[in-house]
Scaffold this motif. Structure first.
Motif, short mmCIF file in Angstrom:
data_model
loop_
_atom_site.label_atom_id
_atom_site.label_comp_id
_atom_site.label_asym_id
_atom_site.label_seq_id
_atom_site.Cartn_x
_atom_site.Cartn_y
_atom_site.Cartn_z
N ASN A 162 0.83 -1.21 0.00
CA ASN A 162 0.00 0.00 0.00
C ASN A 162 0.86 1.26 0.00
N ILE A 163 1.96 1.25 0.75
CA ILE A 163 2.86 2.39 0.75
C ILE A 163 3.48 2.58 -0.63
N GLU A 164 3.85 1.48 -1.28
CA GLU A 164 4.41 1.57 -2.63
C GLU A 164 3.40 2.17 -3.60
N ILE A 165 2.15 1.74 -3.49
CA ILE A 165 1.10 2.27 -4.36
C ILE A 165 0.90 3.76 -4.10
N ALA A 166 0.89 4.15 -2.82
CA ALA A 166 0.69 5.56 -2.47
C ALA A 166 1.80 6.42 -3.04
N VAL A 167 3.05 5.95 -2.97
CA VAL A 167 4.18 6.71 -3.50
C VAL A 167 4.07 6.84 -5.01
N TRP A 168 3.65 5.77 -5.67
CA TRP A 168 3.50 5.82 -7.12
C TRP A 168 2.40 6.81 -7.52
N LEU A 169 1.27 6.78 -6.81
CA LEU A 169 0.18 7.70 -7.11
C LEU A 169 0.59 9.15 -6.85
N LEU A 170 1.40 9.33 -5.81
CA LEU A 170 1.85 10.68 -5.47
C LEU A 170 2.63 11.31 -6.61
N ARG A 173 -0.22 10.86 -10.36
CA ARG A 173 -1.52 11.50 -10.50
C ARG A 173 -1.39 13.01 -10.63
N ARG A 174 -2.33 13.62 -11.33
CA ARG A 174 -2.37 15.06 -11.51
C ARG A 174 -3.71 15.61 -11.04
N ASN A 175 -3.67 16.84 -10.54
CA ASN A 175 -4.93 17.48 -10.16
C ASN A 175 -5.56 18.13 -11.38
N SER A 176 -6.63 18.88 -11.17
CA SER A 176 -7.35 19.48 -12.30
C SER A 176 -6.50 20.50 -13.05
N SER A 177 -5.45 21.01 -12.41
CA SER A 177 -4.56 21.98 -13.06
C SER A 177 -3.40 21.31 -13.79
N GLY A 178 -3.36 19.97 -13.72
CA GLY A 178 -2.30 19.24 -14.40
C GLY A 178 -1.02 19.12 -13.61
N LYS A 179 -1.05 19.50 -12.34
CA LYS A 179 0.14 19.42 -11.49
C LYS A 179 0.11 18.16 -10.64
N VAL A 180 1.31 17.67 -10.25
CA VAL A 180 1.37 16.51 -9.36
C VAL A 180 0.69 16.86 -8.04
N LEU A 181 0.20 15.85 -7.35
CA LEU A 181 -0.54 16.10 -6.12
C LEU A 181 0.31 16.80 -5.07
N LEU A 182 1.56 16.37 -4.95
CA LEU A 182 2.50 17.00 -4.02
C LEU A 182 3.89 16.98 -4.63
N ASN A 193 17.26 15.23 -5.88
CA ASN A 193 16.80 15.13 -4.50
C ASN A 193 15.85 13.94 -4.43
N LEU A 194 16.37 12.81 -3.98
CA LEU A 194 15.57 11.59 -3.89
C LEU A 194 15.35 11.18 -2.44
N SER A 195 15.42 12.15 -1.54
CA SER A 195 15.31 11.83 -0.12
C SER A 195 13.93 11.29 0.25
N PHE A 196 12.90 11.73 -0.46
CA PHE A 196 11.55 11.23 -0.17
C PHE A 196 11.46 9.74 -0.51
N GLU A 197 11.96 9.39 -1.68
CA GLU A 197 11.94 7.99 -2.11
C GLU A 197 12.71 7.11 -1.14
N ARG A 198 13.86 7.59 -0.68
CA ARG A 198 14.67 6.80 0.25
C ARG A 198 13.94 6.59 1.57
N GLU A 199 13.29 7.62 2.08
CA GLU A 199 12.61 7.49 3.38
C GLU A 199 11.38 6.59 3.27
N PHE A 200 10.62 6.75 2.19
CA PHE A 200 9.50 5.83 1.97
C PHE A 200 10.02 4.41 1.80
#
Length: 241
Positions: A162-170, A173-182, A193-200
């Protein structure tokens, strides 16, 4: 006199260089949990599960701080400071309270809601809270474990996926403006800067190891039983006098 000063300077420089070469750079040290009376009611498995849970939650809270720094608009939605936002999420997780911005949803339903493109609340708080709540739910709703507790290896394995899926969706996925969710990991001309990927990845790794350890524990229990049974009958020394 001049020659003496040069010799003295030479030996001083050698001393400095020697000190630099023999003194290792600080790299941290292994830190365990503090000793408490609760340990008397914990098996080795209970203790490992408790430590892994502590570390996973701390990883998520660290990610929350990092995500807020890259996405300041999220904590500003709440009208309170970044530090206060982090504190409130931590308290809600640790006290097992529902998060107001998730419409009463918990674990995977909350995680799904936090990652919908049209979610209008504080997405960082919702993502971290729901991820933590989902992991705790996979551990039978507990963050500390004792002799009377049992854990389901498959549920913990599923939490890792589930964490892997959440990271992939993060990141996809794009919002209505076409930008990534976060905004999270960044690869650009200025650097990587891959610190987020490493911590997840640390969270996923701990969950997978815990699931495998639990599976191995029950398998080894059966093997140990058979070894003791066979050993008790056939592998005892015989009297010699």
């Amino acid at each position: 006199m001049e020659r003496s000063r040069h010799i003295c300077a030479f030996f001083c420089a050698c001393a400095v260089l020697t000190g630099c070469s023999t003194t290792p750079a600080p790299r941290g040290e292994v830190k365990g949990m503090s000793v408490s009376g609760k340990e008397m009611a914990q098996s080795d498995t209970n203790r490992i599960a408790t430590i892994a849970m502590r570390d996973n939650l701390e990883s998520l809270f660290l990610l929350m701080d990092k995500l807020y720094r890259r996405n300041p608009a999220e904590w500003k939605k709440t009208g309170i400071s970044r530090e206060e936002s982090i504190k409130r999420v931590r308290e809600a997780v640790e006290q097992r309270q529902p998060w107001p911005g998730l419409q009463g949803q918990r674990d995977i339903k909350a995680l799904s809601l936090a990652l919908t493109p049209d979610f209008g609340g504080d997405r960082v708080a919702a993502l971290i809270y729901s991820s933590a709540d989902m992991i705790i739910a996979a551990h039978d709703g507990k963050t500390e474990f004792f002799l009377i507790d049992g854990l389901d290896a498959q549920h913990i394995y599923n939490a890792a996926r589930n964490i892997e899926i959440a990271v992939w969706l993060l990141g996809s996925r794009r919002n209505s403006s076409g930008k990534v969710l976060l905004l999270a990991d960044d690869i650009s001309e200025n650097g990587r800067n891959l610190s987020f990927e490493r911590e997840f990845g640390k969270v996923v790794g701990r969950l997978d190891l815990m699931a495998e350890f639990l599976t191995e524990k029950y398998r080894r229990a059966g093997i140990t039983y058979m070894q003791n049974l066979i050993g008790g009958s056939f592998l005892q020394f015989l009297p010699v006098r």
